[in-house]
Motif scaffolding. Structure first.
Motif, PDB file in Angstrom:
ATOM      1  N   SER A 270       0.820  -1.214   0.000  1.00  0.00           N
ATOM      2  CA  SER A 270       0.000   0.000   0.000  1.00  0.00           C
ATOM      3  C   SER A 270       0.859   1.272   0.000  1.00  0.00           C
ATOM      4  O   SER A 270       0.337   2.367  -0.154  1.00  0.00           O
ATOM      5  N   HIS A 271       2.175   1.131   0.205  1.00  0.00           N
ATOM      6  CA  HIS A 271       3.034   2.310   0.311  1.00  0.00           C
ATOM      7  C   HIS A 271       3.293   2.900  -1.084  1.00  0.00           C
ATOM      8  O   HIS A 271       3.745   2.183  -1.984  1.00  0.00           O
ATOM      9  N   PRO A 272       3.054   4.196  -1.265  1.00  0.00           N
ATOM     10  CA  PRO A 272       3.191   4.788  -2.606  1.00  0.00           C
ATOM     11  C   PRO A 272       4.609   4.726  -3.175  1.00  0.00           C
ATOM     12  O   PRO A 272       4.785   4.743  -4.387  1.00  0.00           O
ATOM     13  N   ASP A 273       5.634   4.642  -2.298  1.00  0.00           N
ATOM     14  CA  ASP A 273       7.008   4.642  -2.805  1.00  0.00           C
ATOM     15  C   ASP A 273       7.575   3.231  -3.030  1.00  0.00           C
ATOM     16  O   ASP A 273       8.740   3.090  -3.414  1.00  0.00           O
ATOM     17  N   VAL A 274       6.784   2.215  -2.728  1.00  0.00           N
ATOM     18  CA  VAL A 274       7.279   0.849  -2.918  1.00  0.00           C
ATOM     19  C   VAL A 274       6.790   0.340  -4.272  1.00  0.00           C
ATOM     20  O   VAL A 274       5.600   0.363  -4.568  1.00  0.00           O
ATOM     21  N   GLU A 275       7.763  -0.091  -5.090  1.00  0.00           N
ATOM     22  CA  GLU A 275       7.410  -0.484  -6.457  1.00  0.00           C
ATOM     23  C   GLU A 275       6.922  -1.923  -6.529  1.00  0.00           C
ATOM     24  O   GLU A 275       5.963  -2.232  -7.222  1.00  0.00           O
ATOM     25  N   LYS A 276       7.593  -2.823  -5.783  1.00  0.00           N
ATOM     26  CA  LYS A 276       7.259  -4.243  -5.939  1.00  0.00           C
ATOM     27  C   LYS A 276       7.478  -4.962  -4.613  1.00  0.00           C
ATOM     28  O   LYS A 276       8.472  -4.712  -3.932  1.00  0.00           O
TER      29      LYS A 276
END
Ligand code: P1T
Length: 384
Positions: A270-276
């Motif tokens: 759910s974190h906007p800065d985590v890509e995968k």
């Protein structure tokens, strides 16, 4: 001895165990002895020399066999010593098909030690069953499976691998370190050998290094025990005791590791800065259906990549964590974070590891059994 029919949680405590014969000690004494008195040459109480057998190790091996649903188990000085013993079953000219994503130390012993003895290793994406079949030939003697894989959490279909192994008269060995027998029992799915770094979930407290093999076949365990006794790759009695003690709470710990793993994996997604995020419990995981079929839950191992996918960002995140400790290893009660490219998988050449997805930006988490809210707050502050 407790009956083999006990359910799994009971087997972690009672499997293969009985009070010590001397004084009824409920836990086996730590038999610190190298040798055993003989009344006459060859006349003894079943133990001659501790490289060959030790009663504390025997108690651990009975427990390991029970929780892996096997007839036999052998305990080793480390996970690598267990792998070393399996590969010594082979001869020059033999070939091994292995997962292409696997622990860096396993890759290292295959390519830097055993390749020099004339054994050929093929590293194959084993999620693709046809790709595995393509590499089988008359020299193939062993399929080496890690599932979930370290560090990308790929899931390999153990039953499908077992069908290929049986059809071609090849051994199937499964490194079950990431799952532990609480989540997955490869012998029940057709594997010939289960291997563990018991340093991880089986020990469970980051205080011991030990390895294990479990299996059903009598002739095979005799060959493995012969190689082990010849090489001397045995654990000491204190280490055997610590792992036996760890196993008694394996089921309780794994339940919490899996709950916390889900909470942390969902937070990261759910974190906007985590890509995968790599975690087999997600329905979107490419092998989720296989994971659901062969595992009882999905565990606490997670890898993820920040949207920058850079070395600098990964180093900044793992260095900023306060509850997660930056360290090699996994499977202890405390949460650990690792940077595979520079730590556990540094022995795999960059171009090879990057091809499978082990980039400089990849971070691996071993989610412990703390309160998940604290773990999530720690990740939140480290991600900034
Ligand atoms: O460290 P040792 O007990 O010798 O086990 C080696 C080993 C074998 N197989 C797998 C899947 C492993 O993860 C390991 C050890 N792994 C780490 C130390 C690590 O941090 O990944």
């Amino acid at each position: 001895m407790a009956p083999k029919k006990l359910k799994f949680n009971s087997r972690t405590i009672h499997g293969g165990q009985h009070p010590d014969k001397a004084y009824g000690a409920v836990m086996p004494p730590v038999y610190f002895t190298s040798t055993y008195a003989q009344a006459k040459p060859g006349e003894h109480l079943g133990y001659e020399y501790s490289r060959s057998h030790n009663p504390t190790r025997t108690a651990l091996q009975a427990s390991l066999a029970s929780i892996e649903s096997g007839n036999y188990a052998l305990a080793f000085a480390s996970g690598m010593a267990a792998i070393d013993t399996v590969i010594k079953l082979l001869q020059p000219g033999d070939e091994v098909i292995s997962t292409n994503d696997l622990y860096g130390g396993t890759y290292r012993i295959f390519t830097k030690v055993f390749a020099a003895y004339g054994i050929t290793f093929h590293f194959v994406p084993m999620g693709d069953i046809d790709e595995v079949k393509k590499h089988v030939n008359a020299n193939t003697k062993l399929l080496w499976v890690e599932t979930p894989t370290n560090p990308l959490m790929q899931i390999i279909d153990i039953k499908a691998m077992s069908l290929i192994a049986k059809a071609n008269n090849v051994l199937l060995a499964v490194d079950n370190t990431f799952a532990s027998p609480y989540l997955q029992r490869p012998l029940e799915l057709g594997a010939d050998i289960v291997m563990h770094s018991a340093t991880k979930y089986l020990g469970g407290h980051s205080d011991v290094v030990l390895g294990a093999l479990a299996l059903n076949d009598t002739a095979l365990v005799e060959r493995l025990a012969f190689i082990q006794n010849s090489s001397g790759s045995v654990p000491g009695p204190m280490d055997a005791f610590l792992v036996l003690r760890g196993i008694k709470t394996l089921h309780v710990r794994m339940q919490r590791h899996s709950e916390n793993g889900r909470a942390v994996a969902e937070y990261l997604t759910s974190h906007p800065d985590v890509e995968k995020v790599y975690w087999p419990g997600f329905e979107t995981h490419p092998n989720h259906e296989v994971a659901k079929a062969q595992m009882d839950d999905f565990g606490g191992m997670i890898s993820f990549v920040h949207k920058d996918n850079s070395l600098d960002k990964a180093v900044a995140i793992v260095s900023a964590l306060k509850i997660f400790t930056l360290a090699e290893s996994l499977g202890g009660v405390e949460s650990l974070a690792g940077h595979p490219a520079s730590m556990t998988h540094a022995s795999i050449p960059k171009e090879i590891r990057e091809k499978t997805g082990v980039t400089d930006g990849l971070i691996r988490l071993s989610v412990g059994i703390e309160d998940s809210e604290d773990l999530i707050s720690d990740l939140a502050q480290a991600l900034g």
